[in-house]
Structures are given as structure tokens and as C-alpha cells.
Design a protein around this motif. Structure first.
Motif, PDB file in Angstrom:
ATOM      1  N   ARG A 279      59.902 -29.664  29.136  1.00  9.88           N
ATOM      2  CA  ARG A 279      59.179 -29.746  30.410  1.00  9.88           C
ATOM      3  C   ARG A 279      58.032 -28.767  30.382  1.00  9.88           C
ATOM      4  O   ARG A 279      58.221 -27.565  30.158  1.00  9.88           O
ATOM      5  N   ALA A 280      56.822 -29.268  30.612  1.00 14.25           N
ATOM      6  CA  ALA A 280      55.624 -28.428  30.627  1.00 14.25           C
ATOM      7  C   ALA A 280      54.690 -28.945  31.705  1.00 14.25           C
ATOM      8  O   ALA A 280      53.868 -29.826  31.453  1.00 14.25           O
ATOM      9  N   GLU A 281      54.851 -28.409  32.907  1.00  6.58           N
ATOM     10  CA  GLU A 281      54.000 -28.812  34.027  1.00  6.58           C
ATOM     11  C   GLU A 281      53.053 -27.657  34.337  1.00  6.58           C
ATOM     12  O   GLU A 281      53.485 -26.553  34.661  1.00  6.58           O
ATOM     13  N   PHE A 282      51.757 -27.910  34.236  1.00  7.42           N
ATOM     14  CA  PHE A 282      50.772 -26.844  34.356  1.00  7.42           C
ATOM     15  C   PHE A 282      50.225 -26.759  35.773  1.00  7.42           C
ATOM     16  O   PHE A 282      49.042 -27.001  36.033  1.00  7.42           O
ATOM     17  N   ASP A 283      51.117 -26.380  36.701  1.00  2.00           N
ATOM     18  CA  ASP A 283      50.657 -26.116  38.061  1.00  2.00           C
ATOM     19  C   ASP A 283      50.160 -24.669  38.119  1.00  2.00           C
ATOM     20  O   ASP A 283      50.151 -23.947  37.116  1.00  2.00           O
ATOM     21  N   ALA A 284      49.727 -24.233  39.285  1.00  2.00           N
ATOM     22  CA  ALA A 284      49.146 -22.897  39.419  1.00  2.00           C
ATOM     23  C   ALA A 284      50.120 -21.791  39.015  1.00  2.00           C
ATOM     24  O   ALA A 284      49.747 -20.859  38.280  1.00  2.00           O
ATOM     25  N   PRO A 285      51.397 -21.822  39.438  1.00  2.00           N
ATOM     26  CA  PRO A 285      52.324 -20.775  38.986  1.00  2.00           C
ATOM     27  C   PRO A 285      52.523 -20.760  37.471  1.00  2.00           C
ATOM     28  O   PRO A 285      52.610 -19.692  36.860  1.00  2.00           O
ATOM     29  N   ALA A 286      52.598 -21.946  36.848  1.00  2.47           N
ATOM     30  CA  ALA A 286      52.775 -21.998  35.397  1.00  2.47           C
ATOM     31  C   ALA A 286      51.565 -21.405  34.686  1.00  2.47           C
ATOM     32  O   ALA A 286      51.704 -20.660  33.703  1.00  2.47           O
ATOM     33  N   ARG A 287      50.366 -21.701  35.170  1.00  4.66           N
ATOM     34  CA  ARG A 287      49.162 -21.141  34.547  1.00  4.66           C
ATOM     35  C   ARG A 287      49.095 -19.632  34.741  1.00  4.66           C
ATOM     36  O   ARG A 287      48.604 -18.911  33.864  1.00  4.66           O
ATOM     37  N   LEU A 288      49.603 -19.151  35.857  1.00  5.47           N
ATOM     38  CA  LEU A 288      49.632 -17.707  36.071  1.00  5.47           C
ATOM     39  C   LEU A 288      50.623 -17.044  35.107  1.00  5.47           C
ATOM     40  O   LEU A 288      50.333 -15.980  34.537  1.00  5.47           O
ATOM     41  N   ARG A 289      51.778 -17.670  34.903  1.00  5.18           N
ATOM     42  CA  ARG A 289      52.725 -17.127  33.924  1.00  5.18           C
ATOM     43  C   ARG A 289      52.109 -17.126  32.526  1.00  5.18           C
ATOM     44  O   ARG A 289      52.233 -16.153  31.772  1.00  5.18           O
ATOM     45  N   LEU A 290      51.414 -18.200  32.177  1.00  6.47           N
ATOM     46  CA  LEU A 290      50.740 -18.249  30.877  1.00  6.47           C
ATOM     47  C   LEU A 290      49.726 -17.123  30.737  1.00  6.47           C
ATOM     48  O   LEU A 290      49.595 -16.520  29.662  1.00  6.47           O
ATOM     49  N   ALA A 291      49.014 -16.826  31.798  1.00  5.66           N
ATOM     50  CA  ALA A 291      48.039 -15.729  31.748  1.00  5.66           C
ATOM     51  C   ALA A 291      48.740 -14.398  31.487  1.00  5.66           C
ATOM     52  O   ALA A 291      48.243 -13.552  30.729  1.00  5.66           O
ATOM     53  N   LEU A 292      49.905 -14.202  32.083  1.00  5.33           N
ATOM     54  CA  LEU A 292      50.667 -12.979  31.822  1.00  5.33           C
ATOM     55  C   LEU A 292      51.089 -12.902  30.357  1.00  5.33           C
ATOM     56  O   LEU A 292      51.017 -11.829  29.729  1.00  5.33           O
ATOM     57  N   TYR A 293      51.516 -14.026  29.793  1.00  6.22           N
ATOM     58  CA  TYR A 293      51.969 -14.022  28.404  1.00  6.22           C
ATOM     59  C   TYR A 293      50.785 -13.868  27.442  1.00  6.22           C
ATOM     60  O   TYR A 293      50.925 -13.263  26.370  1.00  6.22           O
ATOM     61  N   ARG A 294      49.625 -14.403  27.817  1.00  5.11           N
ATOM     62  CA  ARG A 294      48.424 -14.154  27.008  1.00  5.11           C
ATOM     63  C   ARG A 294      48.092 -12.663  27.013  1.00  5.11           C
ATOM     64  O   ARG A 294      47.746 -12.096  25.966  1.00  5.11           O
ATOM     65  N   CYS A 295      48.184 -12.051  28.170  1.00  5.17           N
ATOM     66  CA  CYS A 295      47.946 -10.605  28.242  1.00  5.17           C
ATOM     67  C   CYS A 295      48.867  -9.873  27.275  1.00  5.17           C
ATOM     68  O   CYS A 295      48.426  -8.984  26.524  1.00  5.17           O
ATOM     69  N   TYR A 296      50.131 -10.237  27.279  1.00  9.79           N
ATOM     70  CA  TYR A 296      51.108  -9.526  26.449  1.00  9.79           C
ATOM     71  C   TYR A 296      50.808  -9.708  24.960  1.00  9.79           C
ATOM     72  O   TYR A 296      50.757  -8.735  24.196  1.00  9.79           O
ATOM     73  N   LEU A 297      50.577 -10.954  24.531  1.00 14.97           N
ATOM     74  CA  LEU A 297      50.324 -11.197  23.111  1.00 14.97           C
ATOM     75  C   LEU A 297      49.015 -10.559  22.665  1.00 14.97           C
ATOM     76  O   LEU A 297      48.944  -9.925  21.600  1.00 14.97           O
ATOM     77  N   TYR A 298      47.963 -10.705  23.462  1.00 14.71           N
ATOM     78  CA  TYR A 298      46.674 -10.170  23.037  1.00 14.71           C
ATOM     79  C   TYR A 298      46.659  -8.644  23.089  1.00 14.71           C
ATOM     80  O   TYR A 298      45.968  -8.000  22.289  1.00 14.71           O
TER      81      TYR A 298
END
Length: 344
Positions: A279-298
Motif C-alpha cells: 500500500r502506497a498512497e501519497f496523500d499529504a500526511p504520507a508526503r510529510l512522512r517521506l520528507a522526514l525520512y529524506r531529512c534523515y537519510l540525507y
């Protein structure tokens, strides 16, 4: 310690590991170092009976590193053991390991060698239709990996404390540990660690949407995905280097799967992921979580250049290519915080 001394020490550790697996030195017909790793030393070992092993030896504990990197082999063993039970997911078989660096052999991991070569070494040979099919295949494999659940949230080796009962709590500890590293090593970042701390904390309420701790590889760039077979009929033959895994949000894997890019543009991968039940639904909360994980990896990619002593050219590459991606993710968090989204 010189590079030669480190190599000799690693080879001695390989000999000890093979001995711990019950094999005399005479059973080893070849032992070759493998390139590509940036933390552990890797060796491919050929045995007289035809078996092929990969032996991984961690650096000395005295070597500078990031806080989450303590006892990384425990995470890799946990990943292969758990995911190896899922039908059809090609991960190495764990042959023998010792995770305690004070053991007589030192810490090591012996695993089966998988066929194929890293995807990035073959990517230029792939026709568009073959690449699309492989991305769909990989999507299905990752979806099956994400059916594996754990006992709590966080890193299996517990480098930052016990597994947490909530993903928000675990991720806060992960981010705090990394920002502590950034401060300790004086890493060059586009924003100060204090600003990043405050910004990530402000939107952390969105993490409460994640209630089940799932096996997250978190390093699924092309170098850790193996391809095998003849041109036009290649398959994904291995998912390797699971040492940075944690129990968390499956969405976090999408960052390295689209390293320095956007997984929403990878329609073939997402189609394979969905077809296998992911399941991969890219609503606003999911995109915000992705932004947090991008912060962590980068952040990891920008901070680790210091303790690993990367040369100036590699540091400059990270600053040119990774820092803008971190800044973009931070701007996403700022916009969400300004809108009052998902505050704790």
C-alpha cells in the motif's frame, strides 16, 4: 593504522570467522576483497566443496562512526533472518555470525554469496522495457519484505536505547542521535542542527499514523540490488547489505529506492509494489512522512563524510548533490509546520 595493516587485520578476521564456522584453512581455495562497502570490510570466499561465501568484518570499535552504527551486524542478521523466511525474496542465507566484538573471533558475519552484479553496474546495458520490468519485479519483492513485522520500533541492535512502543518515539531518538553526531563532528549542513531538531519535532505528530513496525532496509539504492541473467531476461537476484535496517514505517524504504529523486515518478516500481499487496498512497500526511525520512537519510549522507574521512572531492559531491535535497525536504517540513499540520 595504514590501509595495508587494516587489510591484513581484516584478512586475519576472515580466517578466524571461517575457523569458527568449523572449516580448516585448507578448505578455502580463494579469498578476495570486495569493493563497494563504505563501512565494513567484505571478502568473497570460495570453498573446496564449491560453496561461495561472503564474509563481513566490521571496523575496530575505536574507529569514529555515527551513533546508530554501533553493532550494525545485528541489524543485518535480523534482516536476513526475518526476510529470508518470506517466499521468493532473494536475500543471503546467514551461515554463521558473532556480533559481540569482544568474542574470541571478533565480530563477523558469514553469509551465502548470491549470483549477479549490482544494478548500477548493469544499468547502462538495460533497454527501457527491461528496466521497467525489473523495477516492477523489485516493487513486488519490496512489498513482500514489508510483510515482515518486528517486536517494536527502532534499530535491532538497540544503539539508541530499547525498541520503542511508538514510531514517533523511535524516530525522535534516531533523529536526535544523528543530530548529536552532526554537532560532535562539526558536519557541514544547510541548516543548524538546532533548527532541524525543532522543525522535525514540530511535525512529528504525523508519525503516529504508523502503528505496525515493519522491516525497513533503508539502503535500497541500486548498489544493494543484484541483477542476474542474460541481456533482455535479467531478474533481481539479490537484496543485500541489510545492515542499516530498522523496524519502522515501510514508506521509509522509498527514499533510497529513489535516491535523490521522487518515488512517485517510478510508476513501474509502484505498480509492482501494489500488485504484490503493498500500500502506497501519497496523500499529504504520507508526503510529510517521506520528507522526514529524506531529512534523515540525507543527514546521514552529509554527516558520515566526517568520521569516515572522505576525501575533499567526495565531500564536495555530497554538498552539491545531497545538501539541496535535504534543504528541499526541510522546506517541505516548514510549509507543513506553517500550516499547522500534524503538530505533536
Amino acid at each position: 593504522m595504514t590501509d595495508r595493516q587494516r587489510s591484513e587485520a581484516a584478512r586475519s578476521a576472515v580466517d578466524a570467522a571461517v575457523g569458527a564456522a568449523g572449516l580448516p584453512a585448507g578448505e578455502v581455495t580463494r579469498c578476495e576483497p570486495l569493493s563497494g562497502g563504505t563501512y565494513n570490510a567484505l571478502f568473497r570466499v570460495s570453498l573446496r566443496d564449491g560453496r561461495e561465501w561472503v564474509v563481513k568484518v566490521p571496523p575496530p570499535e575505536s574507529r569514529p562512526g555515527l551513533g546508530y552504527e554501533r553493532d550494525l551486524l545485528r541489524g543485518e542478521v535480523a534482516f536476513y533472518t526475518a526476510v529470508g523466511a518470506v517466499d521468493g525474496v532473494p536475500v543471503p542465507e546467514v551461515v554463521r555470525y558473532a556480533c559481540d566484538p569482544t568474542a574470541a573471533t571478533g565480530a563477523f558475519l558469514i553469509m551465502s554469496a548470491l549470483p549477479g552484479a549490482p544494478w548500477h553496474e548493469r544499468d547502462g546495458e538495460l533497454a527501457p522495457e527491461e528496466r521497467a520490468g525489473l523495477r516492477r519485479e523489485l516493487g513486488g519483492l519490496v512489498a513482500r519484505t514489508h510483510t515482515v513485522t518486528g517486536p517494536g520500533f527502532g534499530y535491532p541492535a538497540l544503539p539508541l536505547g530499547p525498541l520503542a512502543g511508538t514510531w514517533r518515539e523511535a524516530f525522535a531518538a534516531m533523529m536526535a542521535g544523528l543530530l548529536d553526531d552532526a554537532e560532535r563532528y562539526g558536519a557541514r549542513l544547510p541548516r543548524s542542527p538546532a533548527v532541524i531538531r525543532a522543525l522535525t519535532a514540530e511535525v512529528s505528530g504525523v508519525l503516529d499514523e504508523v502503528t505496525v513496525p515493519v522491516a525497513v532496509h533503508f539502503d535500497l539504492w541500486q548498489g544493494n540490488v543484484l541483477l542476474d541473467g542474460r541481456a533482455g531476461a535479467r531478474t533481481v537476484s539479490g537484496i543485500v547489505d541489510g545492515e542499516r535496517m530498522f523496524w519502522g514505517d515501510p514508506l521509509a524504504d522509498f527514499v533510497s529506492l529513489a535516491l535523490l529523486g521522487d518515488i512517485e515518478e517510478d510508476k513501474d516500481f509502484l505498480a509492482g509494489y501494489a500488485a504484490a499487496g503493498g500500500r502506497a498512497e501519497f496523500d499529504a500526511p504520507a508526503r510529510l512522512r517521506l520528507a522526514l525520512y529524506r531529512c534523515y537519510l540525507y543527514l546521514i549522507m552529509l554527516v558520515e563524510v566526517v568520521p569516515r574521512g572522505y576525501p575533499d572531492g567526495r565531500r564536495e559531491w555530497a554538498w552539491r548533490h545531497v545538501a539541496p535535497q535535504l534543504e528541499a525536504a526541510l522546506r517541505h517540513l516548514e510549509a507543513a509546520a506553517g500550516a499547522g499540520a500534524n503538530r505533536p
